[in-house]
Design an enzyme around this catalytic site. Structure first.
Site, PDB file in Angstrom:
ATOM      1  CG  ASP A  45      26.428  47.426  54.326  1.00  0.00           C
ATOM      2  OD1 ASP A  45      27.056  47.360  53.248  1.00  0.00           O
ATOM      3  OD2 ASP A  45      26.062  48.504  54.840  1.00  0.00           O
ATOM      4  CB  SER A  97      26.740  51.743  52.082  1.00  0.00           C
ATOM      5  OG  SER A  97      27.090  50.405  52.186  1.00  0.00           O
ATOM      6  CG  HIS A 135      34.197  56.443  47.972  1.00  0.00           C
ATOM      7  ND1 HIS A 135      33.787  56.922  49.194  1.00  0.00           N
ATOM      8  CD2 HIS A 135      34.135  55.097  48.065  1.00  0.00           C
ATOM      9  CE1 HIS A 135      33.501  55.912  49.996  1.00  0.00           C
ATOM     10  NE2 HIS A 135      33.697  54.787  49.338  1.00  0.00           N
ATOM     11  NE  ARG A 173      36.149  49.082  51.447  1.00  0.00           N
ATOM     12  CZ  ARG A 173      36.265  48.213  52.439  1.00  0.00           C
ATOM     13  NH1 ARG A 173      37.316  47.412  52.482  1.00  0.00           N
ATOM     14  NH2 ARG A 173      35.356  48.120  53.391  1.00  0.00           N
ATOM     15  CG  ASP A 174      34.591  51.261  45.682  1.00  0.00           C
ATOM     16  OD1 ASP A 174      34.004  50.474  46.454  1.00  0.00           O
ATOM     17  OD2 ASP A 174      34.879  52.430  45.998  1.00  0.00           O
ATOM     18  NE  ARG A 196      38.608  52.431  49.513  1.00  0.00           N
ATOM     19  CZ  ARG A 196      37.363  52.406  49.068  1.00  0.00           C
ATOM     20  NH1 ARG A 196      37.133  52.156  47.787  1.00  0.00           N
ATOM     21  NH2 ARG A 196      36.351  52.613  49.876  1.00  0.00           N
ATOM     22  NE  ARG A 234      32.591  53.206  56.188  1.00  0.00           N
ATOM     23  CZ  ARG A 234      32.220  52.555  55.095  1.00  0.00           C
ATOM     24  NH1 ARG A 234      31.928  53.203  53.990  1.00  0.00           N
ATOM     25  NH2 ARG A 234      32.133  51.255  55.107  1.00  0.00           N
ATOM     26  NE  ARG A 250      30.227  56.198  50.427  1.00  0.00           N
ATOM     27  CZ  ARG A 250      29.923  54.918  50.497  1.00  0.00           C
ATOM     28  NH1 ARG A 250      29.504  54.273  49.426  1.00  0.00           N
ATOM     29  NH2 ARG A 250      30.040  54.270  51.640  1.00  0.00           N
ATOM     30  CB  ALA A 251      29.475  62.570  52.509  1.00  0.00           C
ATOM     31  CG  ASP A 252      31.199  57.022  53.557  1.00  0.00           C
ATOM     32  OD1 ASP A 252      31.699  57.453  52.496  1.00  0.00           O
ATOM     33  OD2 ASP A 252      30.938  55.804  53.730  1.00  0.00           O
ATOM     34  NE  ARG A 253      35.364  53.975  53.006  1.00  0.00           N
ATOM     35  CZ  ARG A 253      35.696  53.221  54.066  1.00  0.00           C
ATOM     36  NH1 ARG A 253      36.556  53.702  54.956  1.00  0.00           N
ATOM     37  NH2 ARG A 253      35.176  52.030  54.235  1.00  0.00           N
ATOM     38  CE  LYS A 299      29.395  48.632  55.743  1.00  0.00           C
ATOM     39  NZ  LYS A 299      29.375  49.119  54.355  1.00  0.00           N
ATOM     40  CG  ASP A 347      29.883  46.145  52.288  1.00  0.00           C
ATOM     41  OD1 ASP A 347      29.798  45.989  51.055  1.00  0.00           O
ATOM     42  OD2 ASP A 347      30.491  47.094  52.806  1.00  0.00           O
ATOM     43  CG  HIS A 372      34.298  45.945  50.585  1.00  0.00           C
ATOM     44  ND1 HIS A 372      34.184  46.269  49.254  1.00  0.00           N
ATOM     45  CD2 HIS A 372      33.272  46.568  51.210  1.00  0.00           C
ATOM     46  CE1 HIS A 372      33.126  47.059  49.082  1.00  0.00           C
ATOM     47  NE2 HIS A 372      32.547  47.243  50.252  1.00  0.00           N
ATOM     48  CG  ASP A 423      23.758  48.341  51.861  1.00  0.00           C
ATOM     49  OD1 ASP A 423      23.974  47.105  51.744  1.00  0.00           O
ATOM     50  OD2 ASP A 423      24.641  49.147  52.213  1.00  0.00           O
ATOM     51  CG  HIS A 424      25.476  47.583  48.419  1.00  0.00           C
ATOM     52  ND1 HIS A 424      26.469  46.642  48.616  1.00  0.00           N
ATOM     53  CD2 HIS A 424      25.693  48.536  49.357  1.00  0.00           C
ATOM     54  CE1 HIS A 424      27.244  47.027  49.600  1.00  0.00           C
ATOM     55  NE2 HIS A 424      26.791  48.167  50.085  1.00  0.00           N
ATOM     56  CG  HIS A 467      29.369  47.394  46.813  1.00  0.00           C
ATOM     57  ND1 HIS A 467      29.001  48.673  47.121  1.00  0.00           N
ATOM     58  CD2 HIS A 467      30.033  46.922  47.899  1.00  0.00           C
ATOM     59  CE1 HIS A 467      29.415  48.969  48.337  1.00  0.00           C
ATOM     60  NE2 HIS A 467      30.050  47.928  48.829  1.00  0.00           N
TER      61      HIS A 467
HETATM   62  C1  3PG Z   1      33.706  51.609  51.063  1.00  0.00           C
HETATM   63  O1  3PG Z   1      33.670  52.829  51.230  1.00  0.00           O
HETATM   64  O2  3PG Z   1      34.036  50.821  51.946  1.00  0.00           O
HETATM   65  C2  3PG Z   1      33.370  51.063  49.700  1.00  0.00           C
HETATM   66  O3  3PG Z   1      33.861  51.922  48.713  1.00  0.00           O
HETATM   67  C3  3PG Z   1      31.900  50.956  49.508  1.00  0.00           C
HETATM   68  O4  3PG Z   1      31.303  50.263  50.557  1.00  0.00           O
HETATM   69  P1  3PG Z   1      29.906  50.711  51.175  1.00  0.00           P
HETATM   70  O5  3PG Z   1      29.175  51.465  50.104  1.00  0.00           O
HETATM   71  O6  3PG Z   1      29.263  49.384  51.478  1.00  0.00           O
HETATM   72  O7  3PG Z   1      30.175  51.520  52.378  1.00  0.00           O
HETATM   73 CO    CO Z   2      30.664  48.013  50.757  1.00  0.00          CO
END
Ligand code: 3PG
Ligand code: CO
Length: 555
Positions: free
Chosen positions: A24, A77, A136, A166-167, A202, A209, A282-285, A357, A426, A430, A467-468, A497
């Site tokens: 990552d 990601s 996000h 962070r972004d 954040r 997440r 974006r979903a995860d968070r 992750k 990753d 960050h 992934d990036h 990133h």
């Molecule tokens: C995060 O959610 O931690 C960052 O905004 C992006 O990181 P990730 O895409 O590597 O999860």
């Molecule tokens: Co990241």
């Protein structure tokens, strides 16, 4: 119906164990002092690079190659793992929201109509990440949403901000809050009572997440819903400036605060009859806060008060859970992912990462779908992440534990595909801590070695990719590539990133001798990896997948 059966590959054998390793945040860039991958001791990844061009190459991991609006969008990601797993490029949340806002369709949809029912008598609350990171959420989307809601009858609006850093660059939060305050002032001139009501960083407030730490969501709930926080201010700009001035403070980890009126009363707790929109696409968070806002029965923390609200997400965050049940924009329909094909073709899959992750190699990989396609054919293992620390303190994270699980899964011969995400470059990247990121990259390299050794033992095949980008460039640069300095003359550290491509390497004793990377897909990206992996399992990829990166030449 879908015909799931894939034809046998004309030249490649079946039944080889294939390890798929995703580093990552591991991009490729020129060697220099801010390239932590270059600075770190990474003998394994270095030796893979020696295989270029037949066994090592670069692939695109940002912008339109992964379904983002433009090629100025860095990779992330979500879109990276979506592309890796799905084998095709889908217009992603960022882009879908842009389109819906540009056409105005967002305001005609079911989700907006639903929240609009609260506009007459209730408050509209908007909760989300305040920046232009585009990972996000995006500030310009929030601005259009605010304007559109004001024009469509929202009388009282409260924004609950989460600062980024962070972004985007650390310290940029102040400017974003100032911009938002300006927009809200314009709405006020038009007769809309619009204010910022609460905030926090954040990583400390709301945006946890994969259920890593519910306390993060609780801190947000207390500020946003209950109007309670350790810090109270009458202005959000002042809040962010003051809290940033504390020792070791940064945008990502600002403590929660609420905005109060002249009598010390919070200006915007969430109460019965209100509408709430979480404006991240974006979903995860967003899944955790969505559960707290939506589920009648909820035991992750004591909500104290559970207001009767109309809640909509910017997107649907989990298609399987149908969460939330109302949303403003439909998410990309990522169907027929490689994982689903594999279970239909007898390929047994193992996937593993640590909590932070874990959903990347499962949920995102499978097209934002939680759970197994077929539990008889798959096993997903989550290694608990350390909680309550920033990963520069623990840069090795759980890399070795993840690699051990992968090794054991490979040696057990119970699986055909063993897939992991190694988070180090990753997650530590960050933090912006260069020394720690170097340690992180070394740890990830050691984990790769352990997995490749196991593949060696069973005569298998490996695919190592990322992934990036992130750790390969830790400094903000001007157009010519020169590091930018802040007003004190220090380089501006890049926590985000990058736009860089990522490596992909193939090898292992099970790789047929004539296999090499083709020369005719020079613009290949992450979406080309799925067909490649399917081929290495001895199968032909679905015809509408992006083309495979490999060919088989007769020796
Ligand atoms: C995060 O959610 O931690 C960052 O905004 C992006 O990181 P990730 O895409 O590597 O999860
Ligand atoms: Co990241």
């Amino acid at each position: 119906g879908v015909s799931w059966k894939l034809p046998d590959h004309p030249k490649l054998p079946k039944n080889k164990t294939v390890a798929v390793v995703v580093l990552d945040g591991w991009g490729e860039d020129n060697p220099n002092e801010y390239n932590c991958i270059h600075k770190a001791e990474t003998p394994t990844m270095d030796s893979l690079k020696q295989g270029a061009p037949d066994k090592w190459r670069l692939v695109k991991a940002h912008g339109t190659a992964v379904g983002l609006p433009t090629d100025d969008d860095m990779g992330n990601s979500e879109v990276g793992h979506n592309a890796l797993g799905a084998g095709r490029i889908f217009a992603q949340g960022a882009k879908l929201v842009d389109l819906a806002l540009a056409s105005g369709k967002i305001f005609e949809g079911e989700g907006f109509k639903y929240i609009k029912e609260s506009f007459e008598t209730g408050t509209l609350h908007l909760i989300g990440l305040l920046s232009d990171g585009g990972v996000h959420s995006r500030l310009d989307q929030l601005q259009l949403l605010l304007k559109g809601a004001g024009e469509r009858g929202a009388k009282r609006i409260r924004v609950h901000i989460l600062t980024d850093g962070r972004d985007v660059l650390d310290g940029s939060s102040v400017g974003f809050v100032e911009t938002l305050e300006n927009d809200l002032a314009k709405l006020q001139e038009k007769g809309v009572d619009a204010r910022i009501a609460s905030g926090g960083g954040r990583m400390y407030v709301t945006m946890d997440r994969y259920e890593n730490d519910w306390n993060v969501v609780k801190r947000g709930w207390d500020a946003q819903v209950l109007g309670e926080a350790p810090h109270k201010f009458t202005s959000a700009v002042e809040a962010v400036k003051k809290l940033r001035a504390e020792p070791n403070a940064n945008d990502q980890y600002l403590p929660p605060f609420v905005i109060v009126d002249e009598n010390g009363k919070p200006v915007g707790p969430i109460v019965d009859g209100d509408a709430v929109v979480t404006f991240n696409f974006r979903a995860d968070r967003m899944v955790m806060i969505a559960k707290a806002l939506e589920y009648e029965n909820f035991d992750k923390f004591d909500r104290v008060r559970y207001p009767k609200i109309r809640y909509a997400g910017m997107l649907e965050y989990d298609g399987e859970l149908k969460l939330p049940s109302h949303y403003l924009v439909s998410p990309p329909e990522i169907d027929r992912t490689s994982g689903e094909y594999l279970v239909h073709n007898g390929i047994r899959t193992f996937a593993c990462s640590e909590t932070v992750k874990f959903g990347h190699v499962t949920f995102f990989w499978n097209g934002n779908r939680s759970g197994y396609f077929n539990p008889q054919m798959e096993e997903y293992i989550e290694i608990p992440s350390d909680v309550g620390i920033t990963f520069n303190v623990q840069p090795k994270m759980k890399a070795i534990q993840i690699a051990e699980k992968a090794r054991d899964a490979i040696l057990s011969r119970k699986f055909d595909q063993v897939r992991v995400n190694l988070p180090n470059s990753d997650m530590v990247g960050h933090t912006g801590d260069i020394e720690a990121t170097i340690v992180a990259c070394k740890a990830a390299d050691e984990a790769v070695k352990m997995i490749l050794d196991a593949i060696e033992q069973v005569g298998g095949i490996y695919v190592v990719t990322a992934d990036h980008g992130n750790a390969e460039d830790m400094v903000k640069r001007d157009k010519s590539g020169k590091p930018l300095l802040d007003k004190n003359g220090n380089v501006q550290i890049l926590t985000s990133h990058t736009l860089q491509p990522v490596p992909i390497a193939i090898g292992g004793p099970g790789l047929s001798p004539g296999v090499r990377f083709r020369k005719d897909v020079p613009n290949g990206g992450l979406a080309n990896v799925a067909a490649t992996v399917i081929n290495l399992h001895g199968l032909e990829a679905p015809t509408d997948y992006e083309p495979t990166l490999i060919e088989v030449v007769d020796n």
